[in-house]
Write a protein that holds these residues in place. Structure first.
Motif, PDB file in Angstrom:
ATOM      1  N   ARG A 116       0.868  -1.174   0.000  1.00  0.00           N
ATOM      2  CA  ARG A 116       0.000   0.000   0.000  1.00  0.00           C
ATOM      3  C   ARG A 116       0.907   1.226   0.000  1.00  0.00           C
ATOM      4  O   ARG A 116       1.300   1.742   1.046  1.00  0.00           O
ATOM      5  CB  ARG A 116      -0.891  -0.009   1.245  1.00  0.00           C
ATOM      6  N   ASP A 117       1.287   1.676  -1.181  1.00  0.00           N
ATOM      7  CA  ASP A 117       2.204   2.801  -1.293  1.00  0.00           C
ATOM      8  C   ASP A 117       1.876   3.623  -2.542  1.00  0.00           C
ATOM      9  O   ASP A 117       0.897   3.347  -3.251  1.00  0.00           O
ATOM     10  CB  ASP A 117       3.657   2.311  -1.326  1.00  0.00           C
ATOM     11  N   LYS A 118       2.687   4.626  -2.793  1.00  0.00           N
ATOM     12  CA  LYS A 118       2.447   5.519  -3.927  1.00  0.00           C
ATOM     13  C   LYS A 118       2.425   4.750  -5.242  1.00  0.00           C
ATOM     14  O   LYS A 118       1.552   4.969  -6.093  1.00  0.00           O
ATOM     15  CB  LYS A 118       3.531   6.598  -3.966  1.00  0.00           C
ATOM     16  N   GLU A 119       3.406   3.846  -5.430  1.00  0.00           N
ATOM     17  CA  GLU A 119       3.507   3.109  -6.687  1.00  0.00           C
ATOM     18  C   GLU A 119       2.279   2.250  -6.926  1.00  0.00           C
ATOM     19  O   GLU A 119       1.766   2.164  -8.046  1.00  0.00           O
ATOM     20  CB  GLU A 119       4.766   2.240  -6.691  1.00  0.00           C
ATOM     21  N   ALA A 120       1.775   1.579  -5.860  1.00  0.00           N
ATOM     22  CA  ALA A 120       0.589   0.741  -6.006  1.00  0.00           C
ATOM     23  C   ALA A 120      -0.633   1.581  -6.351  1.00  0.00           C
ATOM     24  O   ALA A 120      -1.426   1.222  -7.228  1.00  0.00           O
ATOM     25  CB  ALA A 120       0.341  -0.043  -4.717  1.00  0.00           C
ATOM     26  N   ALA A 121      -0.782   2.720  -5.665  1.00  0.00           N
ATOM     27  CA  ALA A 121      -1.923   3.595  -5.939  1.00  0.00           C
ATOM     28  C   ALA A 121      -1.864   4.153  -7.356  1.00  0.00           C
ATOM     29  O   ALA A 121      -2.867   4.175  -8.074  1.00  0.00           O
ATOM     30  CB  ALA A 121      -1.955   4.731  -4.918  1.00  0.00           C
ATOM     31  N   GLN A 122      -0.669   4.585  -7.779  1.00  0.00           N
ATOM     32  CA  GLN A 122      -0.517   5.120  -9.130  1.00  0.00           C
ATOM     33  C   GLN A 122      -0.844   4.067 -10.178  1.00  0.00           C
ATOM     34  O   GLN A 122      -1.540   4.348 -11.165  1.00  0.00           O
ATOM     35  CB  GLN A 122       0.905   5.635  -9.330  1.00  0.00           C
ATOM     36  N   ARG A 123      -0.370   2.844  -9.959  1.00  0.00           N
ATOM     37  CA  ARG A 123      -0.659   1.755 -10.907  1.00  0.00           C
ATOM     38  C   ARG A 123      -2.158   1.501 -10.982  1.00  0.00           C
ATOM     39  O   ARG A 123      -2.699   1.268 -12.070  1.00  0.00           O
ATOM     40  CB  ARG A 123       0.072   0.478 -10.474  1.00  0.00           C
ATOM     41  N   TYR A 124      -2.836   1.550  -9.826  1.00  0.00           N
ATOM     42  CA  TYR A 124      -4.281   1.332  -9.837  1.00  0.00           C
ATOM     43  C   TYR A 124      -4.996   2.422 -10.636  1.00  0.00           C
ATOM     44  O   TYR A 124      -5.844   2.139 -11.488  1.00  0.00           O
ATOM     45  CB  TYR A 124      -4.845   1.294  -8.420  1.00  0.00           C
ATOM     46  N   PHE A 125      -4.654   3.681 -10.374  1.00  0.00           N
ATOM     47  CA  PHE A 125      -5.330   4.775 -11.077  1.00  0.00           C
ATOM     48  C   PHE A 125      -5.061   4.715 -12.572  1.00  0.00           C
ATOM     49  O   PHE A 125      -5.970   4.945 -13.382  1.00  0.00           O
ATOM     50  CB  PHE A 125      -4.875   6.121 -10.509  1.00  0.00           C
ATOM     51  N   GLU A 126      -3.840   4.393 -12.968  1.00  0.00           N
ATOM     52  CA  GLU A 126      -3.520   4.292 -14.382  1.00  0.00           C
ATOM     53  C   GLU A 126      -4.323   3.176 -15.045  1.00  0.00           C
ATOM     54  O   GLU A 126      -4.838   3.344 -16.169  1.00  0.00           O
ATOM     55  CB  GLU A 126      -2.024   4.052 -14.567  1.00  0.00           C
ATOM     56  N   LYS A 127      -4.435   2.040 -14.368  1.00  0.00           N
ATOM     57  CA  LYS A 127      -5.196   0.914 -14.912  1.00  0.00           C
ATOM     58  C   LYS A 127      -6.676   1.269 -15.032  1.00  0.00           C
ATOM     59  O   LYS A 127      -7.312   0.995 -16.062  1.00  0.00           O
ATOM     60  CB  LYS A 127      -5.025  -0.310 -14.018  1.00  0.00           C
ATOM     61  N   ALA A 128      -7.247   1.871 -13.993  1.00  0.00           N
ATOM     62  CA  ALA A 128      -8.666   2.216 -13.999  1.00  0.00           C
ATOM     63  C   ALA A 128      -8.974   3.249 -15.085  1.00  0.00           C
ATOM     64  O   ALA A 128      -9.999   3.162 -15.775  1.00  0.00           O
ATOM     65  CB  ALA A 128      -9.073   2.747 -12.622  1.00  0.00           C
ATOM     66  N   ILE A 129      -8.085   4.220 -15.257  1.00  0.00           N
ATOM     67  CA  ILE A 129      -8.293   5.239 -16.292  1.00  0.00           C
ATOM     68  C   ILE A 129      -8.163   4.629 -17.678  1.00  0.00           C
ATOM     69  O   ILE A 129      -8.935   4.951 -18.592  1.00  0.00           O
ATOM     70  CB  ILE A 129      -7.291   6.394 -16.096  1.00  0.00           C
ATOM     71  N   LEU A 150      -2.191   9.865  -6.966  1.00  0.00           N
ATOM     72  CA  LEU A 150      -2.999  10.734  -7.817  1.00  0.00           C
ATOM     73  C   LEU A 150      -2.197  11.933  -8.316  1.00  0.00           C
ATOM     74  O   LEU A 150      -2.335  12.347  -9.467  1.00  0.00           O
ATOM     75  CB  LEU A 150      -4.233  11.215  -7.047  1.00  0.00           C
ATOM     76  N   HIS A 151      -1.374  12.498  -7.443  1.00  0.00           N
ATOM     77  CA  HIS A 151      -0.527  13.616  -7.881  1.00  0.00           C
ATOM     78  C   HIS A 151       0.413  13.170  -8.999  1.00  0.00           C
ATOM     79  O   HIS A 151       0.661  13.917  -9.952  1.00  0.00           O
ATOM     80  CB  HIS A 151       0.276  14.158  -6.696  1.00  0.00           C
ATOM     81  N   ALA A 152       0.939  11.957  -8.898  1.00  0.00           N
ATOM     82  CA  ALA A 152       1.817  11.432  -9.946  1.00  0.00           C
ATOM     83  C   ALA A 152       1.062  11.270 -11.265  1.00  0.00           C
ATOM     84  O   ALA A 152       1.605  11.541 -12.343  1.00  0.00           O
ATOM     85  CB  ALA A 152       2.412  10.097  -9.508  1.00  0.00           C
ATOM     86  N   VAL A 153      -0.188  10.802 -11.184  1.00  0.00           N
ATOM     87  CA  VAL A 153      -1.015  10.681 -12.386  1.00  0.00           C
ATOM     88  C   VAL A 153      -1.298  12.056 -12.980  1.00  0.00           C
ATOM     89  O   VAL A 153      -1.190  12.276 -14.193  1.00  0.00           O
ATOM     90  CB  VAL A 153      -2.332   9.944 -12.061  1.00  0.00           C
ATOM     91  N   ASN A 154      -1.652  13.011 -12.136  1.00  0.00           N
ATOM     92  CA  ASN A 154      -1.964  14.362 -12.609  1.00  0.00           C
ATOM     93  C   ASN A 154      -0.759  15.050 -13.240  1.00  0.00           C
ATOM     94  O   ASN A 154      -0.919  15.900 -14.131  1.00  0.00           O
ATOM     95  CB  ASN A 154      -2.500  15.215 -11.459  1.00  0.00           C
ATOM     96  N   ALA A 155       0.434  14.694 -12.788  1.00  0.00           N
ATOM     97  CA  ALA A 155       1.638  15.307 -13.332  1.00  0.00           C
ATOM     98  C   ALA A 155       1.814  14.994 -14.812  1.00  0.00           C
ATOM     99  O   ALA A 155       2.505  15.731 -15.533  1.00  0.00           O
ATOM    100  CB  ALA A 155       2.865  14.840 -12.545  1.00  0.00           C
ATOM    101  N   GLU A 156       1.185  13.919 -15.279  1.00  0.00           N
ATOM    102  CA  GLU A 156       1.294  13.511 -16.682  1.00  0.00           C
ATOM    103  C   GLU A 156       0.092  13.943 -17.511  1.00  0.00           C
ATOM    104  O   GLU A 156       0.002  13.602 -18.695  1.00  0.00           O
ATOM    105  CB  GLU A 156       1.442  11.981 -16.763  1.00  0.00           C
ATOM    106  N   ARG A 157      -0.833  14.692 -16.906  1.00  0.00           N
ATOM    107  CA  ARG A 157      -2.074  15.041 -17.590  1.00  0.00           C
ATOM    108  C   ARG A 157      -2.161  16.545 -17.842  1.00  0.00           C
ATOM    109  O   ARG A 157      -1.729  17.350 -17.015  1.00  0.00           O
ATOM    110  CB  ARG A 157      -3.292  14.609 -16.742  1.00  0.00           C
ATOM    111  N   GLU A 158      -2.743  16.913 -18.993  1.00  0.00           N
ATOM    112  CA  GLU A 158      -2.978  18.322 -19.276  1.00  0.00           C
ATOM    113  C   GLU A 158      -4.096  18.875 -18.404  1.00  0.00           C
ATOM    114  O   GLU A 158      -4.009  19.998 -17.906  1.00  0.00           O
ATOM    115  CB  GLU A 158      -3.326  18.517 -20.755  1.00  0.00           C
ATOM    116  N   THR A 159      -5.152  18.069 -18.228  1.00  0.00           N
ATOM    117  CA  THR A 159      -6.267  18.471 -17.369  1.00  0.00           C
ATOM    118  C   THR A 159      -6.227  17.617 -16.117  1.00  0.00           C
ATOM    119  O   THR A 159      -6.528  16.416 -16.164  1.00  0.00           O
ATOM    120  CB  THR A 159      -7.620  18.268 -18.080  1.00  0.00           C
TER     121      THR A 159
END
Length: 210
Positions: A116-129, A150-159
């Motif tokens: 349960r860490d940043k990498e796991a959460a980021q992987r989940y959000f990327e997969k779900a999106i 989520l912040h890591a995901v947002n860093a790669e997004r325009e919106t």
């Protein structure tokens, strides 16, 4: 066979057994707290001779292709997600099951991770999106790991995706933890000590067992 996807039809053709029996056995295996030997006995009571190892082979072959077929038929989800994770045991090892539902309570996606860490959460959000498209808003609890992911995901997004950290708004996800734990045969031995999981996860989780 013509009504099935090519991938499913190809697997079924190799198994050389009546379609109805294979699908019933696999469905019961992932939906209810039944062992392979339970299914062998239940089929015998119905006059069908099926070895428990055969049912296990069906599950190994069919579950991955059925999951892909089901995902293609999945209904669109809303743009406001509630995300949470729950602690479970898989083969006596600690795992974290990430999941989300939309505002109406429809399942978005699931992911089983060792940590349960940043990498796991980021992987989940990327997969779900990737599977469902990006939400407008994601509501999480006070988890720093989910926020960092989520912040890591947002860093790669325009919106950027709007983030809300409001625990009470996540009650709908936490209730889903309690919906159908009894239906997940994967965790039957842990029912009294582990938090429950909802019906949609049973197919994903039982793939870990097979």
């Amino acid at each position: 066979m013509k009504a099935l996807s090519p991938a499913v039809a190809k697997v079924l053709k190799r198994l050389h057994y009546p379609l109805e029996i294979m699908l019933v056995c696999v469905r019961w295996y992932v939906a209810y707290p039944l062992s392979l030997r339970n299914l062998e006995e239940m089929m015998a009571e119905r006059g069908i001779a099926v070895d428990h190892s055969t049912v296990h082979r069906w599950a190994i072959k069919l579950l991955p292709v059925l999951e892909k077929a089901f995902r293609r038929c999945k209904r669109p989800v809303g743009k406001s997600w509630r995300v949470d994770e729950t602690y479970v045991k898989v083969k006596r090892q600690s795992k974290y099951l990430y999941r989300a539902v939309d505002r109406a309570g429809n399942a978005v996606d699931f992911l089983l991770r060792a940590r349960r860490d940043k990498e796991a959460a980021q992987r989940y959000f990327e997969k779900a999106i990737d599977q469902n498209g990006a939400p407008d808003t994601v509501t999480i609890d006070k988890s720093g790991a989910n926020l960092a992911g989520l912040h890591a995901v947002n860093a790669e997004r325009e919106t950027p995706i709007k983030i809300r950290q409001v625990k009470y708004l996540n009650n709908i996800v936490e209730v889903r933890h309690e919906v159908a734990y009894r239906s997940c045969s994967h965790f039957s031995r842990h029912r009294r000590s582990e938090p429950p999981v909802s019906p949609g996860e049973s197919r994903i989780l039982n793939q870990e067992r097979v």
